[in-house]
Design an enzyme around this catalytic site. Structure first.
Site, PDB file in Angstrom:
ATOM      1  N   ASP A 325      49.134  27.482  27.359  1.00  0.00           N
ATOM      2  CA  ASP A 325      50.217  28.339  26.871  1.00  0.00           C
ATOM      3  C   ASP A 325      51.311  28.485  27.919  1.00  0.00           C
ATOM      4  OD1 ASP A 325      51.710  30.027  25.221  1.00  0.00           O
ATOM      5  OD2 ASP A 325      50.609  31.821  25.791  1.00  0.00           O
ATOM      6  N   TRP A 412      59.163  36.355  29.468  1.00  0.00           N
ATOM      7  CA  TRP A 412      60.522  36.361  28.917  1.00  0.00           C
ATOM      8  C   TRP A 412      61.482  37.233  29.740  1.00  0.00           C
ATOM      9  CZ3 TRP A 412      62.711  40.968  27.973  1.00  0.00           C
ATOM     10  CH2 TRP A 412      61.844  42.065  27.878  1.00  0.00           C
TER      11      TRP A 412
END
Length: 693
Positions: A325, A412
Site C-alpha cells: 500500500d 496525504w
C-alpha cells in the site's frame, strides 16, 4: 441663462456619477490561470489548494515573522458543524474563505468577520460512508472565474456560484456504481479544465483521472492509470505498454488493479505539463493480482500528462510492483533548485514508501532518493532509480512488520517548500502494522479475519496476524533536497500530525495530533508560538492578506483513516476554522472532554463464541472502532469503552440503527443475530482479558 442651467445639470450629473459606487465584482471572478500565476509572485491571496500551480505552500508574505509571531491571537473561530475528519486547506480570495468539512459540505466565510456567507451540502447518503477507506473527508475546493468546484464523497463533481453557493452543474465521475469509488481530494483547474481523480483501490476499482470543461462540465478527457481487460482494445498506447508489466494469470482487471488518483496534482504552465501521483495496487498483495511478478504500471508512480488532451508523456515508478500500500498520491512540489552547480527543474516528492525523491520534471528522469525515516523494505535506490529491495519484505508467507507500514512514512498531509531556506517541511510518521499474504483470497469473497471484507475491502493481506514490534512515531522533518538529508526535526507525541505552511517570514506552521497549532523558525526548528485547538489537527494552514493585514487560518477536525480509531488528544469538538493575526483577542470556543466510559463490563456472553466473534469483528468493525479496550477511539468510539447497554443492544445499532445518519453502515443481510452475539462475546471477552487483575 440656458447655458448656465445646462452647465449646472452637467456638473450635478458628474457629481452623482462620482458618488454612485462601482458595481462590486463577483467573488472569485478574477481567478484564472493568469491570476494564479500573478498571485504566486507576492501571494497576497490563497486561490488554489497548494497556493500556486507548483503546490509549494510557500507564502511570500513577511509581515508576520520570527520577531512578532509570538503576538498572534485569535481573531475569530467558525463552527463547521461536523464531527468527522476535516482535511481541507482554506482558500481565500477577495476577503472570502472557501473551505470544506466532512461529507463534502462547502462553507463560504467572510474573512473580516468570521460570519457565514453560505453553505452547500451535496447531501451525500450518510449510510454509504463505508464506501471510503479513510473517513468521509474532503481536502478542499477549486476556484475559477466565479465558480467553486467540489468533489462529493459519492463521486459527483459539482460547480457552485461563488457568490451564492447555488449549484450550477454537477457531473457523475464514476465509471461503475457497483464498485466503491469515492472522491476525497480537491479538484484543480488547469487551462479551463476541472480535473479530479477518485479513491477506492482497497475495494477493487480501476484508477483514472478525468478533465471537465470548467464552464459547462462537459467531459474533455479521461486517462486510466492501469490497463483494463487485455481481451479488449486498450484505451491508448500507454495502457498497452503497461499491460506487459502485469501477469494476466492474476486477472487483475477483475479486481480493478488500483492506481487511484485520490490526491496530488501539480502543473507547469511553461512545460504545458501536469503531474499526478498514482495509488496502490488492488488487491495489495502482488502475488494475487500479478502472480508472476512485474512492475504493474502505473501503480505507485508519478505520471506526466498533457493537460489539453490527457495523453501520457512520461512516468517514474517509485515503488515497482507495490506490495505494501505504498501509494505515490502524497502531495508533490515543483521546484527549481541547483544540483551540482546547475539549475534543474525538479519534482520533490515524499511518498508513503519512506524515500524522498528528486525527479527531473522535464523528462521524468531519476535524480536521487534517500530515506527520510527508518525503512526495512529496501536499502536504497540504484543509479537507474530502482529500489534495492530486501527480499524478506516481499515474502508474504509470514507476518512482516513493514517499516513504513501501510499508513505510510508520509500520508496525504501536505508538505511545503521554502526557497529561502532551501528546505521541505514534511510531516513524517510510522504506524506499526504487520502484513501477511492471504493465500486463499478471492475477489469480493467475505471471510472471517479478512479485514473489512464484509464491507467490500479486497486486500489479499492479513493485518496484524502477529503484533508488530516496531514503535509508532510522529515527526516534523525539515529536509534538504539538495543534500538529501534532514536539516532539523521535531518529535511529536503521536503519528498523524497536520500538513505544513511555510512563509518568507522564516516561519513554519503545523498543527499536531495532540491538539495544537505551532509556529517554528524555518531555519532551525525553534518553537516560537503555539495555541490549543481543542482536538487534533490534520489539515494544513493557509495565510493571506486582507486590508493590509496578514492572517493565518487552519481548519481543524480530527479524523482520517488513523483518526477513526486512534487519537492523541483528550478533547473533542465540532470541526472548527481558527483565524489568527497579530493582536487578535477573541476567545477560544469551549473544548469538550472526550467521552469515554470505564472499560466495558457486565455484558453476558458465551466464551465459546469469542473465537467466531474475533473473525467477524475483523471483517466488519476493526478499522473503524479499533480493538476493544486496547485502542481508545478516535472520531468513532471504541466499543470497549461504551456503556454496557450499548453492547447488550448491539443489534439495535448494526441493523438500521440510529448511527446511520452519522456514517454507520447497515449490516442487514450481512450479519445474523447469531453473528451479533458472537461479536458481543468478542467485545466483552477482550475487555475482560485486558482488565487489570
Amino acid at each position: 441663462m440656458r447655458l448656465l442651467a445646462l452647465a449646472a445639470l452637467a456638473a450635478w450629473a458628474c457629481l452623482a456619477q462620482a458618488q454612485t459606487p462601482a458595481p462590486k465584482a463577483a467573488p472569485a471572478a478574477k481567478v484564472d490561470g493568469n491570476f494564479i500565476r500573478a498571485n504566486a509572485q507576492k501571494t497576497p491571496e490563497w486561490p488554489s489548494v497548494g497556493l500556486d500551480y507548483a503546490e509549494t505552500r510557500y507564502s511570500r508574505l513577511d509581515q508576520l515573522d520570527t520577531g512578532n509571531v509570538g503576538q498572534l491571537g485569535l481573531v475569530w473561530s467558525y463552527n463547521l458543524e461536523s464531527t468527522r475528519g476535516v482535511e481541507a486547506t482554506p482558500l481565500v480570495v477577495d476577503g472570502v474563505m472557501y473551505v470544506t468539512a466532512s461529507w463534502s459540505v462547502v462553507h463560504a466565510i467572510d474573512v473580516r468577520t468570521g460570519q457565514r456567507l453560505w453553505t452547500f451540502d451535496p447531501q451525500v447518503d450518510r449510510a454509504k460512508g463505508y464506501r471510503g477507506c479513510c473517513d468521509v473527508v474532503n481536502r478542499g475546493v477549486a476556484l475559477w472565474k466565479g465558480k467553486v468546484y467540489v468533489g462529493a464523497f459519492d463521486g459527483r463533481l459539482i460547480a457552485l456560484d461563488a457568490a451564492t453557493g447555488n449549484k450550477l452543474w454537477e457531473k457523475d465521475t464514476l465509471i461503475d456504481h457497483a464498485r466503491s469509488y469515492t472522491i476525497t481530494g480537491a479538484p484543480r483547474v488547469f487551462k479551463g479544465k476541472v480535473i479530479i481523480g477518485n479513491g477506492g483501490a482497497e475495494y477493487g476499482v480501476r484508477g483514472y483521472i478525468t478533465a471537465y470543461d470548467a464552464e459547462t462540465g462537459d467531459q474533455k478527457w479521461r486517462w486510466f492509470t492501469v490497463p483494463g481487460d487485455p481481451s479488449k482494445p486498450f484505451e491508448d498506447e500507454a495502457q498497452a505498454r503497461a499491460a506487459k508489466t502485469w501477469d494476466p494469470a492474476g486477472k487483475w482487471w477483475e479486481s480493478g488493479g488500483g492506481g487511484t488518483v485520490w490526491d496530488t496534482m501539480a502543473f507547469d504552465p511553461e512545460l504545458n505539463t501536469m503531474y499526478i501521483g498514482t495509488g496502490n495496487g488492488s488487491p495489495w498483495a502482488r502475488s494475487k493480482r500479478s502472480p508472476a511478478g512485474g512492475d504493474n504500471l502505473y501503480l505507485a508512480s508519478i505520471v506526466a500528462l498533457d493537460p489539453d488532451t490527457g495523453k501520457y508523456k512520461w512516468h517514474y515508478q517509485e515503488t515497482p510492483g507495490d506490495n505494501w500500500d505504498y501509494t505515490s498520491t502524497q502531495p508533490m512540489i515543483l521546484a527549481d533548485i541547483k544540483l551540482d552547480g546547475k539549475p534543474r527543474k525538479v519534482i520533490l516528492h515524499a511518498p508513503k514508501n519512506g524515500f524522498f525523491f528528486v525527479i527531473d520534471r522535464t523528462n521524468g528522469k531519476f535524480i536521487s532518493a534517500k530515506n527520510f525515516v527508518e525503512v526495512n523494505w529496501a536499502t536504497g535506490y540504484d543509479k537507474n532509480g530502482r529500489p534495492i529491495e530486501v527480499a524478506a519484505a516481499r515474502d508474504g508467507t509470514k507476518p512482516n512488520d513493514s517499516i513504513p507500514g501501510p499508513f505510510g512514512a508520509h500520508n496525504w498531509h501536505p508538505m511545503s517548500f521554502n526557497p529561502k531556506t532551501g528546505l521541505v517541511y514534511l510531516p513524517a510518521q510510522h504506524v506499526p502494522i504487520t502484513l501477511m499474504d492471504d493465500k486463499d483470497w478471492k475477489f469480493n469473497e467475505n471471510a472471517p479475519l479478512r479485514p473489512h471484507s464484509d464491507l467490500g475491502w479486497n486486500l489479499a493481506k492479513f493485518a496484524n496476524a502477529e503484533p508488530p514490534k516496531s514503535k509508532p512515531m510522529g515527526r516534523l522533518v525539515a529536509w534538504d533536497p539538495v543534500k538529501q538529508k534532514e536539516a532539523w526535526g521535531v518529535e511529536h507525541v503521536s503519528p498523524w500530525n497536520g500538513g505544513t505552511l511555510t512563509t518568507a517570514g522564516n516561519l513554519v506552521f503545523q498543527g499536531t495530533a495532540d491538539g495544537r497549532l505551532v509556529a517554528y523558525d524555518a531555519r532551525d526548528g525553534k518553537k516560537l508560538w503555539e495555541t490549543p485547538t481543542g482536538t487534533g489537527v490534520v489539515a494544513a494552514p493557509s495565510t493571506y492578506m486582507v486590508d493590509g493585514k496578514q492572517y493565518v487560518s487552519v481548519a481543524v477536525g480530527w479524523g482520517g483513516v488513523y483518526g477513526l480509531a486512534q487519537r492523541a488528544s483528550e478533547r473533542q469538538g465540532p470541526g472548527t476554522v481558527y483565524t489568527f493575526a497579530v493582536g487578535g483577542t477573541a476567545k477560544m470556543p469551549e473544548f469538550v472532554q472526550y467521552r469515554m466510559d470505564k472499560l466495558l463490563q457486565g455484558v453476558k456472553y458465551d466464551p465459546a463464541k469469542v473465537q467466531a466473534g474475533t473473525g467477524l469483528y475483523v471483517s466488519n468493525c476493526v478499522f473503524c472502532h479499533g480493538v476493544p479496550g486496547v485502542d481508545r477511539g478516535g472520531n468513532i468510539p471504541n466499543l470497549g469503552y461504551l456503556g454496557a447497554p450499548y453492547i447488550e443492544n448491539l443489534d439495535k445499532f448494526v441493523f438500521k440503527g440510529p448511527a446511520m445518519s452519522r456514517g454507520m453502515p447497515d449490516f442487514t443481510g450481512k450479519l445474523s443475530m447469531e453473528d451479533v452475539e458472537a461479536i458481543k462475546a468478542f467485545i466483552q471477552g477482550t475487555a475482560d482479558a485486558i482488565r487489570p487483575k
